[in-house]
Scaffold this motif. Sequence first.
Motif, short mmCIF file in Angstrom:
data_model
loop_
_atom_site.label_atom_id
_atom_site.label_comp_id
_atom_site.label_asym_id
_atom_site.label_seq_id
_atom_site.Cartn_x
_atom_site.Cartn_y
_atom_site.Cartn_z
N MET A 1 32.16 29.25 14.64
CA MET A 1 31.30 29.49 15.66
C MET A 1 30.20 28.58 15.56
O MET A 1 29.39 28.61 14.46
N ALA A 2 29.94 27.63 16.66
CA ALA A 2 28.89 26.83 16.50
C ALA A 2 27.59 27.35 17.20
O ALA A 2 27.48 27.60 18.26
N LEU A 3 26.66 27.76 16.60
CA LEU A 3 25.26 27.93 16.92
C LEU A 3 24.03 27.21 16.55
O LEU A 3 24.04 26.36 15.63
N SER A 4 23.30 27.02 17.60
CA SER A 4 22.06 25.96 17.14
C SER A 4 21.34 26.74 16.04
O SER A 4 21.24 27.62 15.66
N GLN A 5 20.66 25.60 15.14
CA GLN A 5 19.88 26.16 14.19
C GLN A 5 18.71 26.90 14.44
O GLN A 5 18.58 27.78 13.52
N GLY A 6 18.12 27.03 15.52
CA GLY A 6 17.24 28.02 15.82
C GLY A 6 17.53 29.08 16.85
O GLY A 6 16.62 29.41 17.55
N ALA A 7 18.66 29.43 16.74
CA ALA A 7 19.19 30.56 17.61
C ALA A 7 18.53 31.83 17.10
O ALA A 7 18.38 32.23 16.07
N ARG A 8 18.18 32.53 18.30
CA ARG A 8 17.54 33.81 17.99
C ARG A 8 18.53 35.11 17.90
O ARG A 8 19.89 34.70 18.32
N PRO A 9 18.27 35.96 17.30
CA PRO A 9 19.25 37.09 16.98
C PRO A 9 19.88 37.73 18.03
O PRO A 9 21.14 38.17 18.36
N LEU A 10 19.24 37.67 19.10
CA LEU A 10 19.88 38.35 20.77
C LEU A 10 20.78 37.45 21.17
O LEU A 10 21.70 37.90 21.81
N ARG A 11 20.66 36.08 20.94
CA ARG A 11 21.67 35.07 21.54
C ARG A 11 22.89 35.02 20.70
O ARG A 11 23.86 34.52 21.29
N VAL A 12 22.97 35.50 19.64
CA VAL A 12 24.19 35.40 18.69
C VAL A 12 25.34 36.19 19.46
O VAL A 12 26.48 35.86 19.55
N TYR A 13 24.76 37.47 19.90
CA TYR A 13 25.87 38.39 20.59
C TYR A 13 26.35 37.86 21.74
O TYR A 13 27.44 37.71 22.22
N LYS A 14 25.38 37.26 22.48
CA LYS A 14 25.72 36.78 23.93
C LYS A 14 26.60 35.52 23.68
O LYS A 14 27.55 35.26 24.24
N THR A 16 28.63 34.75 21.26
CA THR A 16 30.18 34.94 20.58
C THR A 16 30.76 35.70 21.98
O THR A 16 31.93 35.63 21.79
N THR A 17 30.09 36.44 22.71
CA THR A 17 30.87 37.05 23.92
C THR A 17 31.50 36.00 24.66
O THR A 17 32.55 36.22 25.16
N GLN A 18 30.74 34.81 24.99
CA GLN A 18 31.30 33.60 25.93
C GLN A 18 32.42 33.04 24.83
O GLN A 18 33.52 32.63 25.66
N LEU A 19 32.36 32.91 23.70
CA LEU A 19 33.33 32.38 23.02
C LEU A 19 34.71 33.10 23.00
O LEU A 19 35.77 32.54 22.96
N LEU A 20 34.52 34.63 23.14
CA LEU A 20 35.75 35.46 23.25
C LEU A 20 36.27 35.37 24.66
O LEU A 20 37.40 35.44 24.60
N ARG A 21 35.22 35.17 25.52
CA ARG A 21 35.70 35.11 26.87
C ARG A 21 36.67 33.77 27.25
O ARG A 21 37.71 33.87 27.76
N TYR A 22 36.26 32.56 26.71
CA TYR A 22 36.92 31.43 26.87
C TYR A 22 38.10 31.53 25.98
O TYR A 22 38.65 30.34 25.93
N GLY A 23 38.22 32.07 24.88
CA GLY A 23 39.46 32.01 24.00
C GLY A 23 39.29 31.15 22.90
O GLY A 23 40.12 30.99 22.08
N ILE A 24 38.02 30.93 22.57
CA ILE A 24 37.43 29.99 21.24
C ILE A 24 37.82 30.98 20.08
O ILE A 24 38.35 30.49 19.03
N LEU A 25 37.37 32.29 20.45
CA LEU A 25 37.46 33.03 19.27
C LEU A 25 38.56 33.87 19.52
O LEU A 25 38.58 34.68 20.55
N ARG A 26 39.62 34.21 18.77
CA ARG A 26 40.83 35.14 19.01
C ARG A 26 40.47 36.41 18.82
O ARG A 26 41.04 37.52 19.31
N GLN A 27 39.83 36.73 17.73
CA GLN A 27 39.48 38.26 17.31
C GLN A 27 38.14 38.32 17.13
O GLN A 27 37.08 37.60 17.05
N GLU A 28 37.48 39.64 17.23
CA GLU A 28 36.04 39.93 17.52
C GLU A 28 35.69 40.09 16.01
O GLU A 28 36.36 40.56 15.22
N PRO A 29 34.47 39.58 15.69
CA PRO A 29 33.88 39.80 14.21
C PRO A 29 33.80 41.10 13.96
O PRO A 29 33.68 42.27 14.97
N PRO A 30 33.65 41.65 12.73
CA PRO A 30 33.29 43.18 12.14
C PRO A 30 32.09 43.63 12.73
O PRO A 30 32.02 44.82 13.18
#
Length: 257
Positions: A1-14, A16-30
Motif C-alpha cells: 500500500m503506497a501512502l505518502s510520507q506525511g499522511a495523516r492518521p485519518l487518511r490511512v483509512y480513506k 485503504t478503502t479506495q484501494l479495496l474498492r479498485y481491487g488493488i487490495l484483495r483482503q481487508e487488513p486486520p
Amino acid sequence: MALSQGARPLRVYKETTQLLRYGILRQEPPWYRVVASVPPSTILVRTTPVEFGAPQDGPIAGDRRVKKSKRFFRPRHIQYPEDDLRKTFFADHPWELARPRILVEDSGNDSLNYDWSKLQQPGRALDGESVIQRQMWLMENENLSKSAAYDVARKEFYRLRMRSDIERRIAAEEARSVGAFFGKSHLQVGLELEEKALLAWKIKAQEAVARKQQRIEAMANPGSIDTETGDEDTTTDEAGSTGAPEVRVGQAEQSNT
C-alpha cells in the motif's frame, strides 16, 4: 500500500478503502474494521499535563514560548522517613556496612513482622537496620524526638554488641581449653601482608637511592675513573723502564770480567 510520507492518521483509512474498492487490495487488513469503529486521533503528540500548584496567570498551553521541563520524563524522587535515620546511623558507624548482611526478603515489609518494642529479634541478626526500626518505633509509640530515640536505640545496640563479643570470646577460650586450634585472624593476616609489602618497598627504595647516589657522584667527578686508570698505566711504565738499565749494567760488568 503506497501512502505518502506525511499522511495523516485519518487518511490511512480513506486510502485503504479506495484501494479495496479498485481491487488493488484483495483482503481487508486486520485493523480495517477496528479503525472504522474507533477512528484515530488527529494529534499524536502527547501534551504536557497541568502541574498541581502551578500559577493560573502563567502562559497558556498554545503559546509557542512555553518550554517543557528537562526532567519531565524522569521519575519523581521518593523519600522515606527511614532514609534520614539510615544516613545518620551509618555516618556515625561506617564499619557496620562491612558486616555481612542477608538481603533476601519475603516482601518489602518484612520489618513489620517483628515486634520492635525491643531491639533483639528472634531469627534476625542484629545490624544497623534493627537500630533504625527500633528508633522509628520509639518515635511513633513513645513520642520521643529523633535525637532522643536515636540515643536510646544506640545505647541498646552497644549493650547487645558488647554482650555478643563477650560471649564469643568466652566460647573461644572454652574451645581452646579442650584442645581446639584457631588459625590466624583477619587482622593478623592483614598485618603480615602489610609487613611484606613494606619490606619489598624498603628494598626497592634502597636500590633506587643507591643508583641515584652513583649518578650524583659520576656527575660530580666525571674524570675520576680515567685519572685513576692513567695513573696505573704510568706506574707500570716507570717500573718497566727502571728495571731495564739494571739488567744492562749487569751484562756490562760480566763482559768486562
